[in-house]
Structures are given as C-alpha cells and as structure tokens.
Design a protein around this motif. Structure first.
Motif, PDB file in Angstrom:
ATOM      1  N   ALA A 194       0.574  -1.373   0.170  1.00  0.00           N
ATOM      2  CA  ALA A 194       0.263  -0.286   0.042  1.00  0.00           C
ATOM      3  C   ALA A 194       0.940   0.855   0.074  1.00  0.00           C
ATOM      4  CB  ALA A 194      -1.268   0.149   1.225  1.00  0.00           C
ATOM      5  N   ALA A 195       1.872   0.944   0.757  1.00  0.00           N
ATOM      6  CA  ALA A 195       2.636   2.177   0.744  1.00  0.00           C
ATOM      7  C   ALA A 195       3.291   2.486  -0.313  1.00  0.00           C
ATOM      8  CB  ALA A 195       3.785   2.443   1.862  1.00  0.00           C
ATOM      9  N   PRO A 205       7.675   6.777  -1.755  1.00  0.00           N
ATOM     10  CA  PRO A 205       5.946   6.528  -2.856  1.00  0.00           C
ATOM     11  C   PRO A 205       5.953   7.252  -3.182  1.00  0.00           C
ATOM     12  CG  PRO A 205       5.973   6.569   0.514  1.00  0.00           C
ATOM     13  CD  PRO A 205       7.300   7.053  -0.204  1.00  0.00           C
ATOM     14  N   TRP A 206       7.082   8.517  -3.484  1.00  0.00           N
ATOM     15  CA  TRP A 206       6.326   9.429  -4.500  1.00  0.00           C
ATOM     16  C   TRP A 206       7.401   8.817  -5.304  1.00  0.00           C
ATOM     17  CZ3 TRP A 206       7.074  10.522   0.263  1.00  0.00           C
ATOM     18  CH2 TRP A 206       9.257  11.096   0.981  1.00  0.00           C
ATOM     19  N   PHE A 252      -2.633   8.897   3.125  1.00  0.00           N
ATOM     20  CA  PHE A 252      -0.857  10.068   3.427  1.00  0.00           C
ATOM     21  C   PHE A 252      -0.440   9.199   3.926  1.00  0.00           C
ATOM     22  CE2 PHE A 252      -5.334  11.449   2.453  1.00  0.00           C
ATOM     23  CZ  PHE A 252      -4.597  12.837   1.545  1.00  0.00           C
ATOM     24  N   ASN A 253       1.188  10.074   4.331  1.00  0.00           N
ATOM     25  CA  ASN A 253       2.576  10.275   5.467  1.00  0.00           C
ATOM     26  C   ASN A 253       2.751   9.139   5.962  1.00  0.00           C
ATOM     27  OD1 ASN A 253       1.934  13.579   5.791  1.00  0.00           O
ATOM     28  ND2 ASN A 253       0.563  13.284   7.235  1.00  0.00           N
ATOM     29  N   VAL A 254       2.245   8.014   4.736  1.00  0.00           N
ATOM     30  CA  VAL A 254       3.442   6.522   4.873  1.00  0.00           C
ATOM     31  C   VAL A 254       5.019   6.572   5.096  1.00  0.00           C
ATOM     32  CG1 VAL A 254       1.344   5.129   3.735  1.00  0.00           C
ATOM     33  CG2 VAL A 254       3.087   5.806   2.413  1.00  0.00           C
ATOM     34  N   VAL A 290      10.561   3.335   1.825  1.00  0.00           N
ATOM     35  CA  VAL A 290       9.777   2.796   1.805  1.00  0.00           C
ATOM     36  C   VAL A 290      10.265   1.207   2.677  1.00  0.00           C
ATOM     37  CG1 VAL A 290       8.918   2.004  -0.662  1.00  0.00           C
ATOM     38  CG2 VAL A 290       6.844   2.017   0.949  1.00  0.00           C
ATOM     39  N   ALA A 291      10.932   0.914   2.028  1.00  0.00           N
ATOM     40  CA  ALA A 291      11.103  -0.809   2.482  1.00  0.00           C
ATOM     41  C   ALA A 291      11.976  -0.902   3.891  1.00  0.00           C
ATOM     42  CB  ALA A 291      12.584  -0.965   1.438  1.00  0.00           C
ATOM     43  N   ALA A 292      11.990   0.597   4.697  1.00  0.00           N
ATOM     44  CA  ALA A 292      12.701   0.531   5.721  1.00  0.00           C
ATOM     45  C   ALA A 292      11.678  -0.253   6.680  1.00  0.00           C
ATOM     46  CB  ALA A 292      12.756   1.943   6.425  1.00  0.00           C
ATOM     47  N   ARG A 293      12.301  -0.787   7.847  1.00  0.00           N
ATOM     48  CA  ARG A 293      11.648  -0.944   8.717  1.00  0.00           C
ATOM     49  C   ARG A 293      11.675  -1.408  10.314  1.00  0.00           C
ATOM     50  NH1 ARG A 293      12.132  -7.337   9.517  1.00  0.00           N
ATOM     51  NH2 ARG A 293      10.490  -7.275   9.751  1.00  0.00           N
TER      52      ARG A 293
END
Length: 325
Positions: A194-195, A205-206, A252-254, A290-293
C-alpha cells in the motif's frame, strides 16, 4: 544500526518498568472490551476513508542497499497479497478519543504510568516527571504521566491536534482498537504494498528523489539531529494526518510523521513497525524509505508511534462501523 530508533521498555537497560520504579500491570485483552455501537453513525472519522486495493504480486524490500543490515530489509523478493482495504491515514486523536470515551479503555502507557517523550518536546510542567534517559539515545526521556492525551507529559494536551495521529499507542492498544472497530492491523507485506502506491521498487512512495523539484514530501527531521531543528520556530512533532501529498493509492504520510504498527512479529517478543517518523534523518535513521522497517515490544509506546487499520475486502463494513457476519 543506531540504538533505540523507537525506544521500548527493554531499551532502558533490560529492566523495563522495574528500572523506572513502576509496577508491572495486567493489560486488558481485546476480548475483555465491550462491543460498542454508535446508533448507526460511523464510529470514528478515521475510517470514513479506506483505500480498497486489488492486491497482487510486487517486489518487497530494499532495492538500493541503503537499509540497516540488522533490519533485514532484503533481499528483494516477489510477494503476493490478497485484495484488502487500508486506512488512507493513521488513526487520529479524534478517532482514538471516540474509542476511549466509548469503552473506557486505558492504554499501556496509562496503565504502566509512563511513556517515552522526545527531549525537545517535553512540556515545561513535566520536567519533574522525568524518570530517566534511554541509554545510547539520551534524547528519549521516560516520563511519568505521558500518554495519548498528554503526549508531552503532564501539562500538555491535544489543543488543535484532533486531526494529528494518536501517539503513545502500543501494539496491544492498536489491536484493541482494531478489534473494537471490526478491523485489524495490516500485515507488513500489505503495508509495504500500500505504501508503495503502485511504484514498484521505488525508494519513496512518490519516487526515488527525496525532494523532487525541491518539494518537501514528508514530515521528517530537518536540521542537526537531535539538538537543532531547522523548521520555523524550531518546530518538531506530528502534523495532521492528511499533510503532504498522498501516494498513488491515496495514502497519506506513509513516510515520516509516526511509526505504524504491523501485525507481523520481528524476532522473539517483538512486532514490526513501518514508515519512520518526524525524528528520522539521513544522518541518524533513514527509515523513512518505503522498504525500511524496525521493531518494538508489543507493550511499548512512544511519542512518535501510532498505527493505521486494514480489513479483508471479503468482510465489508456494515453501516454502524462493524464487520458484517
């Protein structure tokens, strides 16, 4: 890997609440909460907007080799998720207040008597309530009386922050809210799918550029972490859940703003968090990718930790806000 990006009770040296001189308390299980209906009205503003996603295969993980080795962001692998729906925003203070008022639920921070507050955000009236600093990350303060309704400690409040993400929420708290609402936490794979917003393999994400055409795209730290914020007035902290542009799926804001709990475990006794926060910075914690955890214990809470909810598309919401049989 930097220590205590998201401090937990074990981050204080392994003694947790005992180190802070606080008793261990029994947590209320989600099953103990009353089922509450709201006269046919949507139960919480946050859930009037969920993105329904088709699912499918995508490439999950860090394609750029920029993650922390201990975070296990790689290797990139193809993952398939079933159709699901996910909140377009993190759960807000307004939505959490509706839940707390309806059920009388007390968060882990309230029952334990403390939570973690970033040093620059500590309310002046809360100075005498500081219980200690996190070893290796002294900008995190254990503060007695810090919880979702007093996010900077005693004396603070939520004026003008109804549409900000609720913080000081543990994984157990998030599950309780989801169970009451007839929802669930997203899996880590669902969250990343989703992110990404349809941008397969992108860094953010962008896209791949952090500030395309000089535009600020997310709420992360600006300045010299952790002592100087270069934002106007030295501001730091949360922003409204709809701040900045949404991604390709309308989320928003992922990246930035607050860490978000996922359903998955991360090693013994810990749960995955995703998305980074307003404290992430390239010089210290670049986990706004976006891949970070990262991860934390399920009873831990912080001033930069929240969540968003998901549901199976096979279980649509009834008008009163709970799942149909």
């Amino acid at each position: 890997m930097k220590a205590c990006c998201a401090p937990g009770r074990a981050c204080t040296g392994g003694a947790g609440t005992e180190l802070l001189g606080l008793p261990t308390v029994r947590r209320v299980a989600p099953a103990d909460l009353p089922a509450v209906r709201h006269g046919g009205e949507p139960y919480a503003p946050a859930h009037r907007a969920m993105a329904e996603l088709p699912g499918g295969a995508f490439r999950m993980g860090d394609a750029f080799g920029e993650g922390y080795h201990a975070d296990h962001e790689g290797p990139v692998r193809e993952v398939t998720v079933a159709p699901f729906a996910i909140d377009t925003t993190a759960v807000t203070n307004e939505a959490w207040a509706a839940f707390a008022d309806a059920t009388g639920y007390l968060t882990d921070a309230e029952r334990h008597g403390s939570s973690f507050v970033f040093h620059q955000l500590l309310h002046p009236a809360a100075a005498s309530h500081v219980l200690g600093q996190v070893p290796g990350a002294p900008w995190w303060l254990g503060v007695a009386g810090a919880f979702w309704d007093a996010p900077e400690g005693p004396g603070s409040g939520l004026a003008d922050r109804a549409d900000h993400p609720v913080v000081h929420i543990s994984h157990d708290d998030a599950r309780a809210y989801c169970d009451w609402a007839g929802l669930r936490l997203p899996t880590e794979a669902e969250w990343e799918y989703a992110a990404r917003g349809g941008r397969d393999g992108a860094r953010y994400p962008w896209g791949d550029d952090f500030t395309p055409d000089g535009r600020e795209m997310c709420n992360t730290w600006q300045g010299h972490f952790p002592h100087r914020s270069d934002r106007p007035g030295g501001r730091t902290g949360t922003v409204p859940v709809t701040a900045y542009e949404p991604n390709g799926y309308g989320l928003f804001n992922v990246s930035g703003n607050v860490w978000e709990w996922c359903a998955d475990t991360s090693g013994p006794g810990e749960r995955v968090i995703r998305g980074g926060s307003y404290l992430c910075h390239a010089s210290y914690c670049n986990r706004y990718r976006v891949a970070a955890r990262s991860h934390n214990t399920p009873d831990s809470s912080t001033g930069h930790g929240g969540f968003r909810c998901a549901r199976d598309l096979a279980a649509p919401l009834a008008p009163e806000g709970r799942t149909t049989p």
